[in-house]
Design an enzyme around this catalytic site. Structure first.
Site, short mmCIF file in Angstrom:
data_model
loop_
_atom_site.label_atom_id
_atom_site.label_comp_id
_atom_site.label_asym_id
_atom_site.label_seq_id
_atom_site.Cartn_x
_atom_site.Cartn_y
_atom_site.Cartn_z
N GLU A 119 0.83 -1.21 0.00
CA GLU A 119 0.00 0.00 0.00
C GLU A 119 0.86 1.26 0.00
O GLU A 119 1.94 1.29 0.60
CB GLU A 119 -0.89 -0.01 1.25
CG GLU A 119 -1.80 1.21 1.38
CD GLU A 119 -2.52 1.27 2.72
OE1 GLU A 119 -3.51 2.00 2.82
OE2 GLU A 119 -2.08 0.59 3.68
N LYS A 166 -9.70 2.67 -1.84
CA LYS A 166 -10.00 2.22 -0.48
C LYS A 166 -11.25 2.89 0.06
O LYS A 166 -11.33 4.12 0.13
CB LYS A 166 -8.79 2.54 0.40
CG LYS A 166 -8.83 2.03 1.83
CD LYS A 166 -7.52 2.43 2.49
CE LYS A 166 -7.38 1.93 3.91
NZ LYS A 166 -6.07 2.34 4.49
N CYS A 225 -5.52 -2.70 3.23
CA CYS A 225 -5.19 -2.50 4.65
C CYS A 225 -6.40 -2.59 5.59
O CYS A 225 -6.87 -3.68 5.90
CB CYS A 225 -4.45 -1.17 4.81
SG CYS A 225 -3.43 -1.07 6.31
#
Length: 268
Positions: free
Chosen positions: A44, A115, A150
């Site tokens: 990431e 995200k 994440c």
């Protein structure tokens, strides 16, 4: 289904330096022996890490220049690249997204995902915009895959959604903090077991800016077994094979998807 060979690159991202990080990725590809590799995975925010106060300065614009570098590497080394995620400006100049993208071995963009779950503990909502598109699957060499970023790891419904859409592998790209390393290790294995698929998890490591990251990149099989794992600290290259037929076999032996009581749930 075709078996695909995967390499996960765990390394220390340079804080707040786009050019240095682009050169780092080029050097890693040059260093590694990628013969026989089908997919390479990056972590990431590999272009800047969490220099959020200066994120506008470091952000790519519609994935560039990171995308061009990844396209060139994919074509040169004849590999698919799960290119982690980057700080990314799209059409609104005031909104920076944390965007993951995937390039196939021919250099084509096959998937993009921003995200959706932003991390309160890292003040992400103050600096980043949440992605608004639902997660979707994509194909890599005949295998149906998904990707999350994440903090998404904490939302099991996201993984189940991808599994129900046919994913046999899910990539988790992360800069997961050392302070919650035990959660990382537990949740990765849990997501693999409960969805009976491969989890390919790539994290960075070490002290970067004001945070220390956990490392512990992992490739976990659909029955929860470890295929390869990295240590907490230090650069590492994980290798593993993903076999969609193995997923089908396990789902037949332990038929959790057939046993679901969909009419009894309030979601999915």
């Amino acid at each position: 289904m075709i078996v695909i060979n995967i390499k996960v690159l765990q390394y220390q991202v340079v804080y707040g330096d786009l050019e240095a990080n682009l050169e780092r990725v080029k050097a890693l590809f040059e260093k590694e022996n990628l013969k026989g590799t089908d997919v390479v995975v990056l972590p990431e925010m590999w272009t800047s890490s969490y220099d959020l106060e200066n994120i506008q300065e470091h952000a790519c614009h519609h994935l560039e220049p990171a995308k061009s570098v990844i396209v060139e590497l994919a074509q040169e080394y004849d590999v698919n690249i799960v290119a982690g995620s980057v700080a990314n400006l799209k059409d609104d100049p005031d909104k920076v997204y944390n965007t993951a993208f995937v390039i196939d071995r021919k250099g084509a963009l096959v998937h993009e995902y921003s995200k959706m779950h932003l991390v309160p503990m890292l003040n992400e909502p103050e600096f980043l915009a949440a992605g608004e598109d639902k997660v979707e699957t994509f194909m890599l060499d005949g295998n149906k895959c998904g990707i999350v970023i994440c903090y998404d790891l904490r939302f099991p419904e996201l993984f189940r959604d991808l599994a129900l859409k046919g994913a046999t592998s899910i990539f988790v790209v992360a800069e997961w903090p050392m302070a919650r390393k035990s959660h990382w290790e537990t949740l990765i294995r849990a997501r693999a077991i409960e969805n009976q698929l491969y989890i390919i998890a790539c994290d960075t490591h070490g002290k970067i800016g004001t945070h220390e990251y956990a490392g512990r990149s992992m490739i976990i099989g659909p029955f929860g077994g470890s295929i390869d794992e990295a240590a907490d600290h230090g650069d590492a290259v994980l290798t593993g094979r993903v076999d969609g037929d193995e997923v089908a076999k396990i789902r037949k032996e332990v038929p959790i998807f057939d046993s679901r009581k969909r009419d009894m749930y309030h979601f999915l």
